[in-house]
Design a protein around this motif. Sequence first.
Motif, PDB file in Angstrom:
ATOM      1  N   GLY A 111       0.789  -1.230   0.000  1.00 17.62           N
ATOM      2  CA  GLY A 111       0.000   0.000   0.000  1.00 17.62           C
ATOM      3  C   GLY A 111       0.816   1.272   0.000  1.00 17.62           C
ATOM      4  O   GLY A 111       0.550   2.208  -0.779  1.00 17.62           O
ATOM      5  N   PHE A 112       1.849   1.369   0.841  1.00 15.18           N
ATOM      6  CA  PHE A 112       2.612   2.613   0.966  1.00 15.18           C
ATOM      7  C   PHE A 112       3.415   2.920  -0.295  1.00 15.18           C
ATOM      8  O   PHE A 112       3.446   4.057  -0.780  1.00 15.18           O
ATOM      9  N   LEU A 113       4.071   1.906  -0.837  1.00 14.02           N
ATOM     10  CA  LEU A 113       4.895   2.128  -2.018  1.00 14.02           C
ATOM     11  C   LEU A 113       4.042   2.439  -3.233  1.00 14.02           C
ATOM     12  O   LEU A 113       4.498   3.113  -4.173  1.00 14.02           O
ATOM     13  N   SER A 114       2.772   2.021  -3.213  1.00 12.31           N
ATOM     14  CA  SER A 114       1.894   2.269  -4.357  1.00 12.31           C
ATOM     15  C   SER A 114       1.711   3.773  -4.602  1.00 12.31           C
ATOM     16  O   SER A 114       1.585   4.223  -5.743  1.00 12.31           O
ATOM     17  N   PHE A 115       1.677   4.554  -3.529  1.00  9.98           N
ATOM     18  CA  PHE A 115       1.505   6.007  -3.699  1.00  9.98           C
ATOM     19  C   PHE A 115       2.691   6.601  -4.463  1.00  9.98           C
ATOM     20  O   PHE A 115       2.519   7.370  -5.407  1.00  9.98           O
ATOM     21  N   ARG A 116       3.904   6.223  -4.058  1.00  7.99           N
ATOM     22  CA  ARG A 116       5.083   6.771  -4.737  1.00  7.99           C
ATOM     23  C   ARG A 116       5.111   6.335  -6.197  1.00  7.99           C
ATOM     24  O   ARG A 116       5.428   7.135  -7.077  1.00  7.99           O
ATOM     25  N   LYS A 117       4.781   5.061  -6.461  1.00  9.46           N
ATOM     26  CA  LYS A 117       4.791   4.577  -7.836  1.00  9.46           C
ATOM     27  C   LYS A 117       3.742   5.307  -8.676  1.00  9.46           C
ATOM     28  O   LYS A 117       3.997   5.695  -9.824  1.00  9.46           O
ATOM     29  N   GLY A 118       2.560   5.516  -8.103  1.00  2.61           N
ATOM     30  CA  GLY A 118       1.507   6.226  -8.834  1.00  2.61           C
ATOM     31  C   GLY A 118       1.878   7.677  -9.093  1.00  2.61           C
ATOM     32  O   GLY A 118       1.661   8.208 -10.199  1.00  2.61           O
ATOM     33  N   LEU A 119       2.448   8.322  -8.077  1.00  7.90           N
ATOM     34  CA  LEU A 119       2.861   9.716  -8.216  1.00  7.90           C
ATOM     35  C   LEU A 119       3.981   9.836  -9.257  1.00  7.90           C
ATOM     36  O   LEU A 119       3.977  10.765 -10.091  1.00  7.90           O
ATOM     37  N   GLN A 120       4.925   8.932  -9.241  1.00  6.08           N
ATOM     38  CA  GLN A 120       6.038   8.976 -10.194  1.00  6.08           C
ATOM     39  C   GLN A 120       5.531   8.849 -11.626  1.00  6.08           C
ATOM     40  O   GLN A 120       5.988   9.575 -12.524  1.00  6.08           O
ATOM     41  N   ARG A 121       4.579   7.974 -11.876  1.00 11.08           N
ATOM     42  CA  ARG A 121       4.032   7.822 -13.220  1.00 11.08           C
ATOM     43  C   ARG A 121       3.359   9.114 -13.694  1.00 11.08           C
ATOM     44  O   ARG A 121       3.525   9.540 -14.840  1.00 11.08           O
ATOM     45  N   VAL A 122       2.596   9.710 -12.793  1.00  9.27           N
ATOM     46  CA  VAL A 122       1.900  10.952 -13.153  1.00  9.27           C
ATOM     47  C   VAL A 122       2.916  12.054 -13.472  1.00  9.27           C
ATOM     48  O   VAL A 122       2.767  12.796 -14.468  1.00  9.27           O
ATOM     49  N   LEU A 123       3.953  12.183 -12.684  1.00 11.10           N
ATOM     50  CA  LEU A 123       4.980  13.218 -12.932  1.00 11.10           C
ATOM     51  C   LEU A 123       5.669  12.987 -14.268  1.00 11.10           C
ATOM     52  O   LEU A 123       5.979  13.942 -14.997  1.00 11.10           O
ATOM     53  N   GLU A 124       5.924  11.715 -14.603  1.00 15.26           N
ATOM     54  CA  GLU A 124       6.599  11.423 -15.865  1.00 15.26           C
ATOM     55  C   GLU A 124       5.672  11.653 -17.058  1.00 15.26           C
ATOM     56  O   GLU A 124       6.079  12.205 -18.082  1.00 15.26           O
ATOM     57  N   GLU A 125       4.415  11.218 -16.916  1.00 14.85           N
ATOM     58  CA  GLU A 125       3.479  11.342 -18.027  1.00 14.85           C
ATOM     59  C   GLU A 125       3.123  12.790 -18.324  1.00 14.85           C
ATOM     60  O   GLU A 125       2.842  13.158 -19.475  1.00 14.85           O
ATOM     61  N   HIS A 126       3.116  13.662 -17.314  1.00 12.58           N
ATOM     62  CA  HIS A 126       2.753  15.065 -17.514  1.00 12.58           C
ATOM     63  C   HIS A 126       3.974  15.977 -17.674  1.00 12.58           C
ATOM     64  O   HIS A 126       3.848  17.196 -17.671  1.00 12.58           O
ATOM     65  N   GLU A 127       5.108  15.372 -17.793  1.00 14.16           N
ATOM     66  CA  GLU A 127       6.351  16.091 -18.088  1.00 14.16           C
ATOM     67  C   GLU A 127       6.564  17.265 -17.148  1.00 14.16           C
ATOM     68  O   GLU A 127       6.832  18.400 -17.553  1.00 14.16           O
ATOM     69  N   ILE A 128       6.406  16.993 -15.857  1.00 14.32           N
ATOM     70  CA  ILE A 128       6.715  18.009 -14.842  1.00 14.32           C
ATOM     71  C   ILE A 128       8.218  18.263 -14.895  1.00 14.32           C
ATOM     72  O   ILE A 128       9.014  17.329 -15.042  1.00 14.32           O
ATOM     73  N   ASP A 129       8.604  19.522 -14.754  1.00 13.78           N
ATOM     74  CA  ASP A 129      10.034  19.829 -14.870  1.00 13.78           C
ATOM     75  C   ASP A 129      10.822  19.080 -13.809  1.00 13.78           C
ATOM     76  O   ASP A 129      10.324  18.767 -12.728  1.00 13.78           O
ATOM     77  N   SER A 130      12.068  18.796 -14.127  1.00  9.58           N
ATOM     78  CA  SER A 130      12.913  17.930 -13.309  1.00  9.58           C
ATOM     79  C   SER A 130      13.103  18.458 -11.897  1.00  9.58           C
ATOM     80  O   SER A 130      13.178  17.685 -10.931  1.00  9.58           O
ATOM     81  N   GLU A 131      13.168  19.771 -11.759  1.00  7.25           N
ATOM     82  CA  GLU A 131      13.387  20.352 -10.427  1.00  7.25           C
ATOM     83  C   GLU A 131      12.208  20.046  -9.509  1.00  7.25           C
ATOM     84  O   GLU A 131      12.380  19.607  -8.377  1.00  7.25           O
ATOM     85  N   HIS A 132      10.988  20.304 -10.017  1.00  7.57           N
ATOM     86  CA  HIS A 132       9.808  20.012  -9.216  1.00  7.57           C
ATOM     87  C   HIS A 132       9.644  18.499  -8.987  1.00  7.57           C
ATOM     88  O   HIS A 132       9.275  18.059  -7.895  1.00  7.57           O
ATOM     89  N   ARG A 133       9.913  17.728 -10.051  1.00  7.49           N
ATOM     90  CA  ARG A 133       9.740  16.284  -9.943  1.00  7.49           C
ATOM     91  C   ARG A 133      10.667  15.707  -8.881  1.00  7.49           C
ATOM     92  O   ARG A 133      10.268  14.891  -8.049  1.00  7.49           O
ATOM     93  N   LEU A 134      11.924  16.147  -8.888  1.00 10.21           N
ATOM     94  CA  LEU A 134      12.894  15.645  -7.914  1.00 10.21           C
ATOM     95  C   LEU A 134      12.505  16.041  -6.496  1.00 10.21           C
ATOM     96  O   LEU A 134      12.572  15.219  -5.569  1.00 10.21           O
ATOM     97  N   ALA A 135      12.068  17.277  -6.301  1.00  7.37           N
ATOM     98  CA  ALA A 135      11.679  17.750  -4.972  1.00  7.37           C
ATOM     99  C   ALA A 135      10.472  16.978  -4.443  1.00  7.37           C
ATOM    100  O   ALA A 135      10.416  16.593  -3.272  1.00  7.37           O
ATOM    101  N   ILE A 136       9.494  16.737  -5.332  1.00 10.48           N
ATOM    102  CA  ILE A 136       8.293  16.006  -4.915  1.00 10.48           C
ATOM    103  C   ILE A 136       8.634  14.568  -4.558  1.00 10.48           C
ATOM    104  O   ILE A 136       8.192  14.035  -3.532  1.00 10.48           O
ATOM    105  N   LEU A 137       9.454  13.903  -5.370  1.00  6.49           N
ATOM    106  CA  LEU A 137       9.798  12.503  -5.112  1.00  6.49           C
ATOM    107  C   LEU A 137      10.646  12.346  -3.855  1.00  6.49           C
ATOM    108  O   LEU A 137      10.526  11.362  -3.123  1.00  6.49           O
ATOM    109  N   GLU A 138      11.531  13.346  -3.596  1.00  7.58           N
ATOM    110  CA  GLU A 138      12.326  13.298  -2.366  1.00  7.58           C
ATOM    111  C   GLU A 138      11.427  13.370  -1.139  1.00  7.58           C
ATOM    112  O   GLU A 138      11.614  12.646  -0.164  1.00  7.58           O
ATOM    113  N   ARG A 139      10.445  14.258  -1.209  1.00  8.42           N
ATOM    114  CA  ARG A 139       9.515  14.373  -0.095  1.00  8.42           C
ATOM    115  C   ARG A 139       8.667  13.110   0.016  1.00  8.42           C
ATOM    116  O   ARG A 139       8.400  12.624   1.126  1.00  8.42           O
ATOM    117  N   ALA A 140       8.261  12.552  -1.121  1.00  7.72           N
ATOM    118  CA  ALA A 140       7.478  11.314  -1.109  1.00  7.72           C
ATOM    119  C   ALA A 140       8.293  10.156  -0.522  1.00  7.72           C
ATOM    120  O   ALA A 140       7.766   9.329   0.235  1.00  7.72           O
TER     121      ALA A 140
END
Length: 386
Positions: A96-125
Amino acid sequence: MSSELDQFEQFLHDLLEQHEDEIVESGTDWVVETALDLRGARPRQESRRLVASVVEFNRELLTEVATGRDKRDAFIEFVTSYRASLEFNISTLMRGFLSFRKGLQRVLEEHEIDSEHRLAILERADEIYFDSIFAMADTYVTKMRKVIEERQRQIRVRDLQVARLERRLAESLLKRFLAPSVVDDIISGRRSIDQEPRSTYCTVMFADLVGFTHLTQTLDTKRLTELLNQYLATMSEVVFFHRGTIDKFIGDTIMALFGTPVEMERKEQALQAARCAVDMQRALVELDENPVTRGLPPLSMRIGIDAGNVLVGTMGSSYRSDFTAIGMYVNRASRLQTVCPPGEVYLSSDVAQYLPSSMLEPVGSLQLDGIIGSVLSYRVVSGTWM
C-alpha cells in the motif's frame, strides 16, 4: 525564499488535487501488476480502496497538513489489524505505501513536470514512504509480539491441561493394577514400569473363581457384571495391601506378581504372596454376605503360587503393549491353581522354602498339565496365619 516555498506548496497541492484519480489508478495498476495473486475484479477493487486511503493521507503529509499524520497512523492501525487481514489480501496491505510513490512517479513522468519540481516532490514522497513503512513495521511487530506472547500463554495453559489430563488418565489406568504408592512413584518419575523385558525372580499367583462359567449361563448380564466387578475390586484391594501387582484379569482369573515392579527379597515375596492368598480367601467369604451375591450358592476360589526367574517387562507392539511376566514359573502357578481344591491355596516348594513349616501341609509331587516333571507342592494352612 518563503515565497518560493509557498509557490511550491501550492504547485504540489494543485498537482495532487487535479491528478488524484490518476495517481490512485496508477498506484493500483502497479500493485496488481506486481502481485500474481491479485488478479481479478475483487482484488483490484480491494487494492484501489487501500491505495485511495494511502493517497489521501500522503497528500496531506506532502502539503504539511497536520491531520495527514493522524490519518496515516489510523490507517497503519487498521492495516495491521486482524480485521484488515480478513478483508484484504496481504499483498495489497504490504504494498500500500509504495503504491503512492509509484503512482505519483508515473503521473509526474506522463505530464512532463520539470525535473526540479519532480525531484523535490519525489524526495519528499520518499521521506514520507520510509517514515510510514517504519511506523507500520513497528506497529506490526508490537502487535505480533503481543499475539505471540498470548499464543505462548495459551500453549502453556493447554500443555498444563494436557499434562493434568494425561496424569489423571495414567493414574486411572495404573491404579487398576498397582498399589497407590507405586502409582505415585511412577507418575512422579521415581519408578518406571515401561522397561525392556529382563529375567527377574518374582513370585506369581493365579486366583480363579470356581463355577464362574456356570454363573455366566444362569445370571442376567447386569447382575453378572455387578458380581464380577465387586469380586475383582475386592481382590484387587487385598493384592495391593500386600504390595502385589495385578498383571492382568482373564475373565474371573486374577494374575498377580510379587517382587516386580516393586522389588522385594525372595522371602518377603513368599510371605506377602501366601498371606495375600489367605486374605483373598477370607475376603471371598465376606463377599458372600454382600447383597450382590444374595440367592447364589457360596462362592469359592482356587489359588496357585509359584516362584522363579521369569521374563518381566513391557511387551507387545506400538499399537498395544502391557507390563507382564512370562515363563515356566508363570505356567506352573497357573497349573497349580487348576488342581487346587476350591477354597484352598497351593504353592510350590520354591515358595514353601521361605515359609515356616507350621504354615504348610505337604501335598506331594503333582504332575501338572503341560509341565515337564513333577512339582513338589504344599497347601497353606490358613488357620495358622495371623
